[in-house]
Scaffold this motif. Structure first.
Motif, PDB file in Angstrom:
ATOM      1  N   TYR A 242      33.725  32.085  41.816  1.00 58.54           N
ATOM      2  CA  TYR A 242      33.177  32.057  40.467  1.00 58.54           C
ATOM      3  C   TYR A 242      31.711  32.460  40.505  1.00 58.54           C
ATOM      4  CZ  TYR A 242      30.963  30.141  36.302  1.00 58.54           C
ATOM      5  OH  TYR A 242      30.195  29.996  35.177  1.00 58.54           O
ATOM      6  N   SER A 243      31.307  33.295  39.551  1.00 62.19           N
ATOM      7  CA  SER A 243      29.912  33.689  39.397  1.00 62.19           C
ATOM      8  C   SER A 243      29.443  33.341  37.993  1.00 62.19           C
ATOM      9  CB  SER A 243      29.732  35.200  39.638  1.00 62.19           C
ATOM     10  OG  SER A 243      29.968  35.536  40.990  1.00 62.19           O
ATOM     11  N   GLY A 244      28.319  32.634  37.923  1.00 59.75           N
ATOM     12  CA  GLY A 244      27.792  32.234  36.630  1.00 59.75           C
ATOM     13  C   GLY A 244      26.354  31.787  36.737  1.00 59.75           C
ATOM     14  N   LEU A 245      25.832  31.272  35.629  1.00 63.67           N
ATOM     15  CA  LEU A 245      24.439  30.857  35.538  1.00 63.67           C
ATOM     16  C   LEU A 245      24.346  29.364  35.257  1.00 63.67           C
ATOM     17  CD1 LEU A 245      23.149  33.738  33.223  1.00 63.67           C
ATOM     18  CD2 LEU A 245      22.761  33.548  35.681  1.00 63.67           C
ATOM     19  N   ILE A 246      23.337  28.723  35.834  1.00 65.00           N
ATOM     20  CA  ILE A 246      23.019  27.331  35.526  1.00 65.00           C
ATOM     21  C   ILE A 246      21.517  27.199  35.354  1.00 65.00           C
ATOM     22  CG2 ILE A 246      25.004  26.323  36.720  1.00 65.00           C
ATOM     23  CD1 ILE A 246      23.134  25.740  39.095  1.00 65.00           C
ATOM     24  N   GLY A 247      21.085  26.065  34.837  1.00 70.24           N
ATOM     25  CA  GLY A 247      19.668  25.766  34.770  1.00 70.24           C
ATOM     26  C   GLY A 247      19.243  24.947  35.977  1.00 70.24           C
ATOM     27  N   ARG A 307      20.168  39.247  39.577  1.00 69.80           N
ATOM     28  CA  ARG A 307      20.794  38.559  40.709  1.00 69.80           C
ATOM     29  C   ARG A 307      22.290  38.376  40.475  1.00 69.80           C
ATOM     30  NH1 ARG A 307      18.048  33.098  41.964  1.00 69.80           N
ATOM     31  NH2 ARG A 307      19.669  33.156  43.607  1.00 69.80           N
ATOM     32  N   LEU A 308      22.654  38.046  39.245  1.00 67.49           N
ATOM     33  CA  LEU A 308      24.073  37.879  38.912  1.00 67.49           C
ATOM     34  C   LEU A 308      24.811  39.204  39.045  1.00 67.49           C
ATOM     35  CD1 LEU A 308      26.359  36.069  37.793  1.00 67.49           C
ATOM     36  CD2 LEU A 308      25.649  36.774  35.500  1.00 67.49           C
ATOM     37  N   LYS A 309      24.201  40.270  38.557  1.00 65.26           N
ATOM     38  CA  LYS A 309      24.813  41.593  38.640  1.00 65.26           C
ATOM     39  C   LYS A 309      25.032  41.991  40.094  1.00 65.26           C
ATOM     40  CE  LYS A 309      24.078  46.388  37.180  1.00 65.26           C
ATOM     41  NZ  LYS A 309      23.206  47.307  36.393  1.00 65.26           N
ATOM     42  N   SER A 310      24.035  41.772  40.929  1.00 63.20           N
ATOM     43  CA  SER A 310      24.146  42.122  42.339  1.00 63.20           C
ATOM     44  C   SER A 310      25.232  41.296  43.030  1.00 63.20           C
ATOM     45  CB  SER A 310      22.801  41.912  43.031  1.00 63.20           C
ATOM     46  OG  SER A 310      22.893  42.165  44.413  1.00 63.20           O
ATOM     47  N   ALA A 311      25.276  39.997  42.701  1.00 66.88           N
ATOM     48  CA  ALA A 311      26.231  39.099  43.351  1.00 66.88           C
ATOM     49  C   ALA A 311      27.668  39.449  43.008  1.00 66.88           C
ATOM     50  CB  ALA A 311      25.933  37.658  42.950  1.00 66.88           C
ATOM     51  N   THR A 312      27.906  39.962  41.794  1.00 68.44           N
ATOM     52  CA  THR A 312      29.283  40.270  41.376  1.00 68.44           C
ATOM     53  C   THR A 312      29.698  41.687  41.763  1.00 68.44           C
ATOM     54  OG1 THR A 312      28.400  40.815  39.176  1.00 68.44           O
ATOM     55  CG2 THR A 312      29.346  38.622  39.487  1.00 68.44           C
ATOM     56  N   LEU A 313      28.852  42.659  41.508  1.00 69.35           N
ATOM     57  CA  LEU A 313      29.225  44.043  41.790  1.00 69.35           C
ATOM     58  C   LEU A 313      29.418  44.288  43.283  1.00 69.35           C
ATOM     59  CD1 LEU A 313      26.970  46.057  39.302  1.00 69.35           C
ATOM     60  CD2 LEU A 313      29.465  45.851  39.256  1.00 69.35           C
ATOM     61  N   ASP A 314      28.596  43.649  44.104  1.00 73.75           N
ATOM     62  CA  ASP A 314      28.663  43.888  45.542  1.00 73.75           C
ATOM     63  C   ASP A 314      29.977  43.425  46.162  1.00 73.75           C
ATOM     64  OD1 ASP A 314      26.193  44.987  45.393  1.00 73.75           O
ATOM     65  OD2 ASP A 314      25.108  43.306  46.292  1.00 73.75           O
ATOM     66  N   ARG A 315      30.634  42.442  45.540  1.00 76.39           N
ATOM     67  CA  ARG A 315      31.853  41.910  46.161  1.00 76.39           C
ATOM     68  C   ARG A 315      33.100  42.089  45.307  1.00 76.39           C
ATOM     69  NH1 ARG A 315      31.741  35.345  45.570  1.00 76.39           N
ATOM     70  NH2 ARG A 315      30.775  35.200  43.511  1.00 76.39           N
ATOM     71  N   LEU A 336      26.400  44.759  31.737  1.00 73.69           N
ATOM     72  CA  LEU A 336      27.026  44.189  32.930  1.00 73.69           C
ATOM     73  C   LEU A 336      28.545  44.300  32.843  1.00 73.69           C
ATOM     74  CD1 LEU A 336      26.967  42.672  35.587  1.00 73.69           C
ATOM     75  CD2 LEU A 336      26.752  40.523  34.307  1.00 73.69           C
ATOM     76  N   VAL A 337      29.096  44.006  31.676  1.00 72.07           N
ATOM     77  CA  VAL A 337      30.548  44.102  31.495  1.00 72.07           C
ATOM     78  C   VAL A 337      31.020  45.529  31.742  1.00 72.07           C
ATOM     79  CG1 VAL A 337      32.412  43.968  29.791  1.00 72.07           C
ATOM     80  CG2 VAL A 337      30.700  42.144  29.918  1.00 72.07           C
ATOM     81  N   ARG A 338      30.285  46.496  31.208  1.00 71.81           N
ATOM     82  CA  ARG A 338      30.659  47.907  31.392  1.00 71.81           C
ATOM     83  C   ARG A 338      30.697  48.275  32.874  1.00 71.81           C
ATOM     84  NH1 ARG A 338      26.169  50.598  29.380  1.00 71.81           N
ATOM     85  NH2 ARG A 338      25.402  50.435  31.526  1.00 71.81           N
ATOM     86  N   ASP A 339      29.665  47.848  33.629  1.00 70.85           N
ATOM     87  CA  ASP A 339      29.607  48.179  35.051  1.00 70.85           C
ATOM     88  C   ASP A 339      30.729  47.495  35.828  1.00 70.85           C
ATOM     89  OD1 ASP A 339      27.377  49.682  34.506  1.00 70.85           O
ATOM     90  OD2 ASP A 339      25.935  48.180  35.216  1.00 70.85           O
ATOM     91  N   LEU A 340      31.000  46.231  35.501  1.00 69.72           N
ATOM     92  CA  LEU A 340      32.056  45.500  36.198  1.00 69.72           C
ATOM     93  C   LEU A 340      33.423  46.117  35.926  1.00 69.72           C
ATOM     94  CD1 LEU A 340      30.807  41.849  35.536  1.00 69.72           C
ATOM     95  CD2 LEU A 340      30.893  42.989  37.755  1.00 69.72           C
ATOM     96  N   ILE A 341      33.669  46.495  34.678  1.00 74.42           N
ATOM     97  CA  ILE A 341      34.958  47.095  34.333  1.00 74.42           C
ATOM     98  C   ILE A 341      35.128  48.430  35.057  1.00 74.42           C
ATOM     99  CG2 ILE A 341      36.275  48.156  32.452  1.00 74.42           C
ATOM    100  CD1 ILE A 341      35.231  45.976  30.614  1.00 74.42           C
ATOM    101  N   SER A 342      34.059  49.200  35.146  1.00 69.79           N
ATOM    102  CA  SER A 342      34.134  50.489  35.827  1.00 69.79           C
ATOM    103  C   SER A 342      34.531  50.316  37.292  1.00 69.79           C
ATOM    104  CB  SER A 342      32.782  51.200  35.726  1.00 69.79           C
ATOM    105  OG  SER A 342      32.803  52.426  36.428  1.00 69.79           O
ATOM    106  N   VAL A 343      33.901  49.374  37.978  1.00 70.95           N
ATOM    107  CA  VAL A 343      34.235  49.117  39.381  1.00 70.95           C
ATOM    108  C   VAL A 343      35.659  48.574  39.494  1.00 70.95           C
ATOM    109  CG1 VAL A 343      33.654  47.766  41.434  1.00 70.95           C
ATOM    110  CG2 VAL A 343      31.832  48.746  40.032  1.00 70.95           C
ATOM    111  N   GLY A 344      36.039  47.697  38.579  1.00 69.70           N
ATOM    112  CA  GLY A 344      37.387  47.137  38.598  1.00 69.70           C
ATOM    113  C   GLY A 344      38.454  48.205  38.459  1.00 69.70           C
TER     114      GLY A 344
END
Length: 500
Positions: A242-247, A307-315, A336-344
């Motif tokens: 899982y990849s996401g954001l927290i405070g 950081r989130l973009k790098s963590a998801t796209l790289d893997r 980010l969604v566009r880039d992730l969908i393209s790689v997917g």
């Protein structure tokens, strides 16, 4: 209730006399194929029953375009609805039939209002009113459902059994397919939420002003949002990340710890400009009195998003399935969604999505060409800006615009409407909700998304996946708070069906 499937046409006086109505009865008429009765049809029938005294349904014959279910079976399904007074065979000539029946009101779905309608000319000639029922009409189809059957606490309406038979679902075969989910490499991306429940005892009403007074006696936290979607997937047996954001706060630390206990490999990026999103529900006597959302509406910081973009796209290429769980809190911006969908797509990954708009504005259309989309009716209407057409038209419109392979509109207590491929054609079917007495409906959609996505990724049909998703939702709403669905939960449900 009277059923009349006859090749001859039925004159108005013969109809009212047969039904025992006086001569001044207001007769309403609806015609169609009615292969599968879904929530949109029920709204149309309810509307007809409120504007007329007697509702007549005209059924097209089996050789009409679009008919897939024999007329006798379609008539039998309609015969069980209290809102309908008579079902008739309209024969080969609708115009001749309508002139003989001479109804006072002809009712059609709102989506037909801008089209050329034969009924409009007939209405002008006979003085009848042509009315178009709006999809905005609020009506719960579950009021009509007979829920006298149950298995392991699961309520099975007759519509659910018909769905099982219609799609030849075998509980044992479904169990075997669930075993195949084990070790499916899955990545969930989206907004994390911490749900806090404050269980209270009611004291009474304040004497100073009309305010309900309660006293809290217990607090309990749960991982929610995309976090619980990941936990559901893990509970079904997948190897989930899982990849996401927290405070940088206590809620974020709690979520990180809980996800680890659920076996989720979570990469949580800290955004120091925003707290972890928390929703607090105050409950008393089994009901939610108030929900308080603690969040920030401003954009995610550029550093955290990068950081989130790098963590998801790289893997991303390491996974067989990706689930987007978007609550519109900033974790999944369009770029980010566009880039992730393209790689997917480049890596032939099964991708599914949900973009929620319960208390905020989302856009499910940013998730194009998904294997599965699961919006609510409200989210579907927001995405298409269609607030008037019937839900059967709406689901087709959204599937066409989103280019989704499969589309499910979830409707809460009314169950779900499903649009997917069957035997080389587009097919629409409905499935009722299976738990008639929900304790807490929060999180039901998350369990549907997680379960259906996992099922589709191991080659279940959309019809099998929808049934498994409905079973998961029935488990989820039977308890307060979000807890992961497990494969054993679904096995128990399926065993109950096998033993009936």
């Amino acid at each position: 209730m009277s059923l009349s499937i006859e090749p001859k046409l039925v004159a108005r006086d013969a109809v009212t006399r047969r039904l025992g109505y006086p001569d001044d009865t207001i007769v309403g008429f609806i015609s169609g194929n009615f292969n599968i009765i879904h929530a949109g049809h029920l709204r149309l029938f309810k509307f007809a029953s409120e504007v007329s005294d007697c509702v007549i349904i005209g059924l097209e014959r089996d050789d009409n375009d679009g008919v897939t279910v024999p007329q006798a079976l379609r008539a039998e399904a309609l015969d069980g609805l209290e809102m309908i007074d008579m079902v008739v065979d309209i024969g080969e000539d609708l115009e001749q039939f309508l002139r003989l029946l001479n109804p006072d009101i002809i009712i059609k779905g709102k989506e037909f209002e801008d089209q050329i309608n034969l009924e409009g000319k007939i209405a002008e000639d006979t003085g009848a009113r042509l009315m178009f029922a709006s999809g905005e009409y609020v009506f719960s189809a579950t009021d009509l459902v007979n829920r006298e059957f149950s298995a392991n606490g699961l309520s099975l309406a007759s519509e659910a059994y018909e769905y099982i038979q219609r799609h030849n679902l075998d509980p044992q075969a479904l169990k075997e397919k669930l075993f195949r989910i084990a070790d499916l490499k899955t990545l969930v991306i989206g907004d994390l939420i911490v749900d806090q429940y404050v269980f209270c005892d009611p004291i009474g009403m304040s004497q100073e002003d009309p305010t309900l007074v309660v006293t809290p006696n217990r607090r309990q936290k749960f991982v929610g949002g995309a976090g619980i979607v990941a936990a559901h997937v893990g509970g079904l047996g997948c190897k989930v990340a899982y990849s996401g954001l927290i405070g940088d706060d206590e809620a974020g630390s709690y979520a990180k710890e809980q996800l680890a206990q659920f076996g989720v490999a979570a990469e949580l990026i800290v955004d120091e400009t925003r707290p972890t999103t928390m929703k607090t529900r105050y409950r008393a006597s089994g009901k939610t009195l108030l929900r308080v959302n603690e969040l920030r509406q401003h954009d995610v910081s550029g550093v955290a998003l990068e950081r989130l973009k790098s963590a998801t796209l790289d893997r991303l290429a390491d996974f067989e399935m990706v689930i987007f769980s978007d609550f519109s809190y900033g974790c999944l911006p369009h770029d980010l969604v566009r880039d992730l969908i393209s790689v997917g797509r480049d890596n032939n990954i099964c991708m599914t999505a949900d973009s929620q708009s319960s208390s905020q504005m989302g856009d499910v259309l940013k998730f194009g060409k998904m294997h599965l989309l699961t919006p609510t009716e409200r989210e579907a209407r927001l995405a298409t800006q269609n607030f008037s057409d019937g839900i059967a038209y709406l689901i087709g419109e959204l599937r066409e615009r989103s280019h989704a392979e499969n589309l499910v509109i979830t409707m809460g207590a009314d169950g779900m409407l499903i649009n997917g491929p069957r035997e080389g054609t587009n097919f629409v079917d409905s499935l009722p909700a299976l738990n008639p007495n929900p304790v807490d409906v929060a999180g039901a959609g998350d369990s549907v998304l997680a379960t259906m996505s996992s099922a589709l990724a191991v080659d279940c049909s959309i019809w099998e996946a929808a049934f498994l998703g409905t079973l998961a939702a029935s488990v989820q709403v039977s308890r307060a708070g979000n807890l992961p669905i497990t494969r054993d939960d679904l096995f128990n449900m399926l065993d109950g069906l096998r033993n009936r």
